[in-house]
Design a protein around this motif. Structure first.
Motif, short mmCIF file in Angstrom:
data_model
loop_
_atom_site.label_atom_id
_atom_site.label_comp_id
_atom_site.label_asym_id
_atom_site.label_seq_id
_atom_site.Cartn_x
_atom_site.Cartn_y
_atom_site.Cartn_z
N SER B 230 0.82 -1.36 -0.02
CA SER B 230 0.03 0.07 0.08
C SER B 230 0.98 1.24 -0.07
O SER B 230 0.59 2.31 -0.47
CB SER B 230 -1.01 -0.06 1.21
N PHE B 234 2.32 2.66 -4.14
CA PHE B 234 1.39 3.60 -4.24
C PHE B 234 1.52 4.36 -5.54
O PHE B 234 2.78 4.65 -6.06
CB PHE B 234 1.36 4.57 -3.32
N ASN B 238 -5.54 0.39 -9.08
CA ASN B 238 -5.96 -0.44 -7.88
C ASN B 238 -7.47 -0.89 -8.58
O ASN B 238 -8.21 -0.18 -9.06
CB ASN B 238 -6.17 0.39 -6.59
N MET B 240 -9.88 -1.85 -7.19
CA MET B 240 -10.97 -1.23 -6.09
C MET B 240 -11.36 0.11 -6.75
O MET B 240 -12.61 0.24 -6.47
CB MET B 240 -10.39 -1.19 -4.69
N THR B 245 -15.79 2.87 -8.98
CA THR B 245 -16.43 3.73 -10.33
C THR B 245 -17.65 2.91 -10.89
O THR B 245 -18.63 3.64 -11.31
CB THR B 245 -15.41 3.92 -11.53
N ILE B 277 -2.31 -3.09 -1.77
CA ILE B 277 -3.26 -2.78 -2.64
C ILE B 277 -3.96 -3.91 -3.45
O ILE B 277 -2.94 -4.89 -3.71
CB ILE B 277 -2.58 -1.91 -3.85
N ARG B 317 -3.85 5.90 -13.45
CA ARG B 317 -2.39 5.66 -12.60
C ARG B 317 -1.57 4.67 -13.20
O ARG B 317 -2.04 4.20 -14.46
CB ARG B 317 -3.08 4.84 -11.24
#
Lengths: 423, 423
Positions: B230, B234, B238, B240, B245, B277, B317
Motif C-alpha cells: 500500500s 502507491f 487499483n 478497487m 467507479t 493494494i 494511475r
C-alpha cells in the motif's frame, strides 16, 4: 552527558547522511578504546554460539499477534538469567533496567516480541550451514537474541554506563498490534517522560538504519442500510452505493510525492445474496505519510468523504425503510515522525559504522521508533541481523555467519554506549 | 382443439383480468360437466390423505441446489407407480407422458424438484393439525405432490385428453439453478419445439396466478490488477477504484418504473490485507425487468460501464507493473416474458376459478414459466397449495386442510383439461 538528551524539534528531513561531527566521532572512539568495550567485544565473539542458540529458542516459542505472553515470560527469564530484574508491564512488554552511574533519562534498547504468524504456524527452525529458516526467525526473534547478546557482552566487559539502560521486549509491533507495546511505554507506563533516547533492533543488513517513521492511519468503515429484496425493494438507499462513492472520491485525491504520502482502498466485503440489496458492506483503508502534517491532511479529507458519500446516497434514493449510515472505526494509528539528522543517536551510529569501515544510509520505515520520533525523542531503528530476507513470509531466513554478525553487534554496542555514556 | 396452441405474439401487458370470453367459459363448463371430470374430482376427494402422505414423503427427501438426483429418482418411481413411463433427461428433469387421443403439441404440467436448502438441512416434517412444517414443504414439494394427485385423479376418472400431457419435475428452478431444468426442456431436450402450453405448479393461495415473468440478468465481475504494498507501490492502478467507479456509474442509471426495471449492486469482496493494494476484488450485480427490452437495455448499459471503469483506472494511475482488467461472468439469466391476457390458458384458468366462485388476479414473478413466456409459448404458474408461507425460510409451512386444497386441485384440473381438450 545531558547533552545527549536534547529534544530535537527541527523539521529537516534525513534524506542524506551528513558529515559526522568531530565530537560524535571522538565519543565513539573513546568508547571503542575503552577496556570495558574490549572485554565486551571479546564476549560478543565467544558468545556467538549462545546467540545462535538463543535465536532458535526464541523463534520456536510461538508469538502470534496479541498472544505474546508465553514468549514474554521466557524472554523475561532470559534477562533474569543475565542478572537483570525483569518485569512484565500491564500491556505485556518485558522491561529490565541495567543501572548506570548517574541515572537521569534512560536509554531504551528494544526489540519486538510479536510475529505476524497466526497460532498453529510451524515455527520449527531449519538449518542449512549458517542459514536458519523459520517463520519469524528474523523478525524479530533475532532482534531479541541480539539484545541478549549485548547484555551478555556488557556484563562480561563489566561495562558501566553513565545513563541507565532499559532493555525492552515490546508487544504489538506488527499489523493490528499498531505499536501498542511501545506506545504504552511512552504514553502510559512507568517510564513515561523518563526516556531520553530509543533504539529498536529491527530490520536486517549492514547498510541501513531507520531515522524516519512513516505514519499511518487505518480505518474499517462499515456502511449500513435497511437492505431488502433486489427487485421488490428497488428504489431504497443502498450502502453499496455510498461505499462506491467513497472509493471513487478517495481515488480523486492528490497527495504529495515528497514527503511521500499514500492511500489505499485495500479490503472490501459485505452483502449476502445477489438478489438482496445489502444491509451492510465494509471497506478497509490505509493512509500513510512521512509527514505528520500531510497524513493529518489526508485523514481529514478521507473522514469528510465518508459522511458526504452517505449523505449523497440518502439524498439519491428512498430512505423510507431507513437511512444509510457509516461507522468509521480506527484500526491503525502509527504517528509519523523523524529523528533529526544531527541528533546524537544518528551521528553516533554513523560514527560506529564508520569505525568498522562502513557507510550507513538513512531511511524511513514503520517501526517501534515511530512513537518516540512522533514525541520528539531521538530514536533510530538499527539492524537485528547482518543478512536475512522474506520477513512476514513462511520461508523467512537469516544468515548467522559469525564475522558480519559480530561486526553488527560491535556497531550496535558502540552506538548504545556512546549514547548512554561511558567514563 | 388446435386453436389452443395459437402462439401469442401480442405485447399488451396483463395488468388487469379481462372479462372471460364466452368460449373459454363454455369450454371449462364442458370439462366440468363431463363424466370423466366428475370421476376425477371424486378421486381428488378420496385421495386427500395420499396427497398429504406424498407431500411428507417428497419433503423428507433432501433436494439441495444442483443435487436433486435422489428426489428425482423417487419422483420418477412415484410416476411409474401411477402407470406412466417416467424417464430422467440429461439435465436431471423427470418426464412422463400421458398420451392424448390426437397428439400434436403437448401440454406440460410441471413442478420443480430443487429446494433452496443446502445439504444437511433437517427436512423432517412436523405436523400441527392440518399444518405441516419443514424447509421446502411448500416450495415445491407440495407442487410435486399436487401434480401426482392430478395424475391419480385423471387415472381414476379415466380421463382422455385430445393433446398429450407431459408431467414434469424440473431441476434448477431456484437461485443459481437459473431455470436450467426448464430451459433444457424448451431449448435442447427431446420436447424442444413440441410444447404448446406450459403450467408450473408453484406459489400458494387461492387468489393469484402468474402470467408475467420477471426477467433477470446477474453478473459476477472480478476486477484484477497487479497488487502491491500500500505504501511502496502507491501510484499503481487499483482494481478497487474500478469497482468503485462501476458501482457509482451503475447507481446513476435511470430505469422505468413501468415496466418495472431494477438493479442492485448486492455482494462485494476481495483484498487480503489493509496494507496491500488488492490484486483482486469482485462484485455481484442483479438486474431485473418485467420487459425483455428494458432488461436488455439495462444490461447493455451495465456491460459498457465495467470496461469504461477499467479504462478510466488504467488511465488514472501507473500500469507499469500491470493493468487492471475485469472478467464479467454471467451467473444468472432468466428471460422476461409474459403470457397474453387473452391467451387460452389465462382465460381457462380465470373460468376455472370463476366456476368455483373465485376471482383470480394476475401477477408477475420469476418461475419456471419465464422460459416458455420468453419463447412466446402460453404459460402460467398456478398455486401448488391453498395456503402456506415462509418459503425459503427454515420455518416454512403449508396448511393441508382438505376443502380449500381439493378446491384448488379442481381448478387446476379443469384448467389443464380445458387446455388439453376433452371430448
Amino acid at each position: 552527558m545531558k547533552r545527549l538528551f536534547l529534544f530535537v524539534a527541527g523539521c529537516a528531513l534525513a534524506t542524506s547522511a551528513p558529515a559526522i561531527a568531530a565530537d560524535a566521532g571522538s565519543t565513539v572512539q573513546h568508547v571503542v578504546a575503552s577496556k570495558a568495550y574490549k572485554g565486551a567485544v571479546a564476549a560478543l565473539d565467544s558468545g556467538h554460539d549462545q546467540w545462535v542458540k538463543d535465536i532458535i529458542a526464541i523463534t520456536q516459542i510461538p508469538s502470534p499477534p496479541f498472544k505474546e505472553q508465553v514468549r514474554a515470560k521466557a524472554f523475561a527469564d532470559m534477562l533474569r538469567q543475565r542478572g537483570l530484574e525483569a518485569s512484565i508491564d500491564e500491556e505485556g512488554n518485558v522491561l529490565a533496567l541495567r543501572k548506570g552511574m548517574q541515572g537521569g533519562p534512560v536509554v531504551v534498547v528494544s526489540a519486538h516480541m510479536d510475529t505476524v504468524f497466526p497460532e498453529g504456524t510451524d515455527v520449527t527452525v531449519k538449518r542449512e550451514g549458517t542459514k536458519l529458516m523459520a517463520p519469524g526467525v528474523g523478525d524479530d526473534s533475532a532482534g531479541l537474541a541480539t539484545l541478549l547478546a549485548l547484555v551478555d557482552a556488557m556484563n562480561a566487559g563489566k561495562v558501566q554506563t553513565e545513563s541507565d539502560i532499559l532493555f525492552v521486549g515490546t508487544v504489538g509491533e506488527e499489523g493490528r498490534g499498531d505499536l501498542r507495546g511501545v506506545r504504552h511505554i511512552f504514553t502510559k507506563g512507568a517510564w513515561k517522560g523518563k526516556i531520553g533516547a530509543f533504539f529498536s533492533l529491527d530490520g536486517s543488513g549492514l547498510q541501513d538504519m531507520t531515522t524516519g517513521g512513516t505514519g499511518s492511519k487505518r480505518y474499517h468503515v462499515v456502511f449500513k442500510g435497511p437492505g431488502g429484496h433486489s427487485y421488490g425493494a428497488f428504489g431504497i438507499v443502498n450502502p453499496m452505493a455510498a461505499l462506491g462513492t467513497t472509493i471513487t472520491e478517495l481515488y480523486k485525491l492528490q497527495v504529495p510525492t515528497d514527503p511521500k504520502t499514500t492511500y489505499s482502498a485495500s479490503v472490501v466485503g459485505g452483502g449476502t445474496s445477489v438478489n438482496a440489496i445489502p444491509a451492510e458492506v465494509w471497506l478497509d483503508v490505509d493512509m500513510r505519510s512521512e509527514s505528520a502534517d500531510e497524513l493529518a491532511k489526508l485523514e481529514k479529507q478521507f473522514l469528510a468523504i465518508v459522511p458526504k458519500a452517505v449523505e449523497t446516497e440518502n439524498a439519491a434514493r428512498s430512505t423510507k425503510p431507513g437511512k444509510v449510515s457509516a461507522e468509521i472505526e480506527p484500526i491503525g494509528d502509527r504517528p509519523a515522525g523523524h529523528t533529526d539528522p544531527n541528533a546524537d543517536v544518528v551521528r553516533f551510529a554513523q560514527a560506529a559504522y564508520a569505525a568498522e569501515g562502513l557507510k550507513v544510509r538513512t531511511g524511513t520505515a514503520s517501526t517501534d521508533s515511530n512513537i518516540a520520533m512522533s514525541l520528539g525523542i531521538p530514536a533510530i531503528t538499527m539492524s537485528r541481523i547482518a543478512d536475512g530476507g522474506r520477513a512476514h513470509a513462511p520461508d523467512e531466513w537469516i544468515d548467522t555467519a559469525k564475522s558480519p554478525n559480530v561486526k553488527l553487534k560491535r556497531i550496535l554496542l558502540s552506538t548504545i554506549l556512546a549514547t548512554a555514556g561511558v567514563p
